[in-house]
Write a protein that holds these residues in place. Structure first.
Motif: not given
Length: 81
Positions: A51, A55, A26, A17-21
């Motif tokens: 993560i 979650l 971070h 899963l690609t997530v931008e934080l």
């Protein structure tokens, strides 16, 4: 010693899963991972592995989500039967 909400991180098979934080989030994850490694006696905890349990904990503690999920499951069962 700090009492963190997460315990040792298990080594499960991941789903990509690609997530931008934001950078600040971070940095907080990295700091949390360091504290967790120290508290749990693990050599290292990779910040990205936090993560999933975070979650999961968040969703488990969300009463509105739990209630909506129970209602949805109950309605689906009634429609089948």
């Amino acid at each position: 010693m700090t009492k963190l909400r997460l315990g040792p991180i298990s080594d499960d098979k991941p789903v990509r899963l690609t997530v931008e934080l934001p950078a600040a989030v971070h940095r907080d994850l990295v700091d949390y991972a360091r504290l967790l490694a120290r508290e749990s006696g693990q050599a290292e905890v990779v910040a990205a592995k936090l993560i999933l349990p975070m979650l999961s904990r968040f969703m488990e503690g969300d009463r509105a989500f739990s209630r909506a999920r129970r209602l949805r499951i109950s309605a689906a069962e009634q429609n089948r039967g």
